[in-house]
Motif scaffolding. Structure first.
Motif, PDB file in Angstrom:
ATOM      1  N   HIS A 138      -1.834   5.610  -9.075  1.00  0.00           N
ATOM      2  CA  HIS A 138      -2.471   5.655  -7.890  1.00  0.00           C
ATOM      3  C   HIS A 138      -4.033   5.395  -7.768  1.00  0.00           C
ATOM      4  N   LYS A 144      -0.698   4.915  -0.136  1.00  0.00           N
ATOM      5  CA  LYS A 144       0.111   6.312  -0.323  1.00  0.00           C
ATOM      6  C   LYS A 144       1.123   6.114  -1.516  1.00  0.00           C
ATOM      7  N   GLN A 158      -5.354   2.616  -5.509  1.00  0.00           N
ATOM      8  CA  GLN A 158      -6.408   2.945  -4.399  1.00  0.00           C
ATOM      9  C   GLN A 158      -7.679   2.421  -4.690  1.00  0.00           C
ATOM     10  N   GLU A 182      -9.164   8.704   1.698  1.00  0.00           N
ATOM     11  CA  GLU A 182      -8.497   7.911   2.756  1.00  0.00           C
ATOM     12  C   GLU A 182      -6.968   7.648   2.489  1.00  0.00           C
ATOM     13  N   GLY A 183      -6.543   8.119   1.343  1.00  0.00           N
ATOM     14  CA  GLY A 183      -5.057   7.637   0.794  1.00  0.00           C
ATOM     15  C   GLY A 183      -4.271   9.184   0.496  1.00  0.00           C
ATOM     16  N   SER A 228      -5.674  12.280  -5.074  1.00  0.00           N
ATOM     17  CA  SER A 228      -5.925  11.071  -4.260  1.00  0.00           C
ATOM     18  C   SER A 228      -7.435  10.713  -3.916  1.00  0.00           C
ATOM     19  N   ARG A 229      -7.553   9.500  -3.573  1.00  0.00           N
ATOM     20  CA  ARG A 229      -8.687   9.373  -2.684  1.00  0.00           C
ATOM     21  C   ARG A 229      -8.522  10.000  -1.310  1.00  0.00           C
ATOM     22  N   ASP A 239       0.710  -1.105  -0.031  1.00  0.00           N
ATOM     23  CA  ASP A 239       0.018   0.022  -0.037  1.00  0.00           C
ATOM     24  C   ASP A 239       0.786   1.113  -0.191  1.00  0.00           C
ATOM     25  N   GLN A 240       2.222   0.813  -0.167  1.00  0.00           N
ATOM     26  CA  GLN A 240       2.944   1.929  -0.569  1.00  0.00           C
ATOM     27  C   GLN A 240       3.708   2.079  -1.745  1.00  0.00           C
ATOM     28  N   PRO A 261      -7.736   1.641  -0.906  1.00  0.00           N
ATOM     29  CA  PRO A 261      -8.108   3.068  -0.746  1.00  0.00           C
ATOM     30  C   PRO A 261      -7.057   3.998   0.124  1.00  0.00           C
ATOM     31  N   THR A 262      -6.501   3.305   0.999  1.00  0.00           N
ATOM     32  CA  THR A 262      -5.783   4.068   1.782  1.00  0.00           C
ATOM     33  C   THR A 262      -4.146   4.049   1.459  1.00  0.00           C
TER      34      THR A 262
END
Length: 261
Positions: free
Chosen positions: A86, A97, A90, A120-121, A117-118, A70-71, A94-95
């Motif tokens: 992204h 980065k 996402q 959450e992210g 970004s979303r 998620d990064q 969704p979170t």
């Protein structure tokens, strides 16, 4: 959340830039006559190579997100072309980065407007050159958690770093900053698949003031020394992780994903 406030910097339209030539090859509009002049002299297969690169990036990003990564640190982002990294990631996480990096101010100008970004992210940007890896890592540490796995993507970038600029040392410095369990995603123009076309592409870019360093499969494989290659290893871009089995597609681009043990 979107962060990053790239300051204005004059765009040099007197010479071609790889990101803008790439945009032209993809059918984009964010380029200048000097970039088009280079693109028009490239063989028709260059359009296919640009598309294959994008498709590989999309498949690799989606696969990594499905593995729970998620990064993301995307170096050599290029002018935004949907779906962007992204957006792919996402949708799954969704979170997630993402830190984007490029050295052309036109990329950052569009990134500020388009790479949103979303909620959450996080999506962040830095205008920097891969030849200054410490600067990229220092900025990324303010957004990404370097105690957890990070996927670093170098899509169609390192063949713009000739041997005399220490491409392997640059990549090694970046990898050394990443924790265990991180991934390297890389695609690279081949010098040993279609040699005549490779020479022509190199010559045309040189006329536009852009130096290239296409490499053999073994030379591309050196970027992954000490890493655990994800199957099917170093292959042409269309061969990497196709979800279906389409008709074979010729390609002059190598691609691979590998995990840092």
């Amino acid at each position: 959340m979107t962060t990053g406030t790239p300051g204005p910097r004059k765009i040099d339209t007197s010479k071609a830039h790889p990101a803008r030539v790439y945009d032209w090859l993809l059918g984009g509009k964010d380029n200048y006559p000097v970039d088009e002049a280079v693109g028009e002299k490239l063989p028709p297969e260059a359009h296919d190579a640009a598309r294959q690169n994008r498709e590989f990036m999309q498949r690799a990003a989606g696969w990594l997100a499905e593995q729970g990564i998620d990064q993301f640190l995307d170096i050599g982002t290029g002018i935004p072309t949907e779906p962007n990294l992204h957006q792919i990631v996402q949708r799954i996480l969704p979170t997630a980065k993402i830190v984007y990096t490029d050295n052309d101010p036109i990329v950052l100008a569009h990134a500020e407007a388009l790479l949103v970004s979303r909620p959450e992210g996080v999506t962040d940007y830095i205008e920097a050159d891969v030849r200054r890896p410490e600067e990229i890592v220092e900025h990324a540490r303010g957004v990404l958690d370097f105690e957890r796995p990070i996927a670093m993507s170098l899509i169609a970038l390192m063949h713009f770093v000739p041997d005399d600029q220490d491409p392997y040392g640059i990549v090694r410095n970046l990898l050394d900053a990443l924790p265990s369990g991180s991934y390297l995603v890389l695609s690279h123009a081949a010098s040993d698949l279609f040699e005549e076309q490779s020479r022509k592409v190199t010559a045309e870019y040189a006329k536009g003031g852009i130096r290239l360093g296409f490499r053999t499969r073994a030379e591309v494989g050196r970027f992954f020394d000490g890493l655990d290659l994800v199957e099917p290893g170093v292959v042409t871009a269309p061969e990497w992780f196709k979800s279906t089995t389409p008709a074979p597609e010729e390609s002059g681009i190598y691609a691979a994903v590998a995990r840092i043990p």
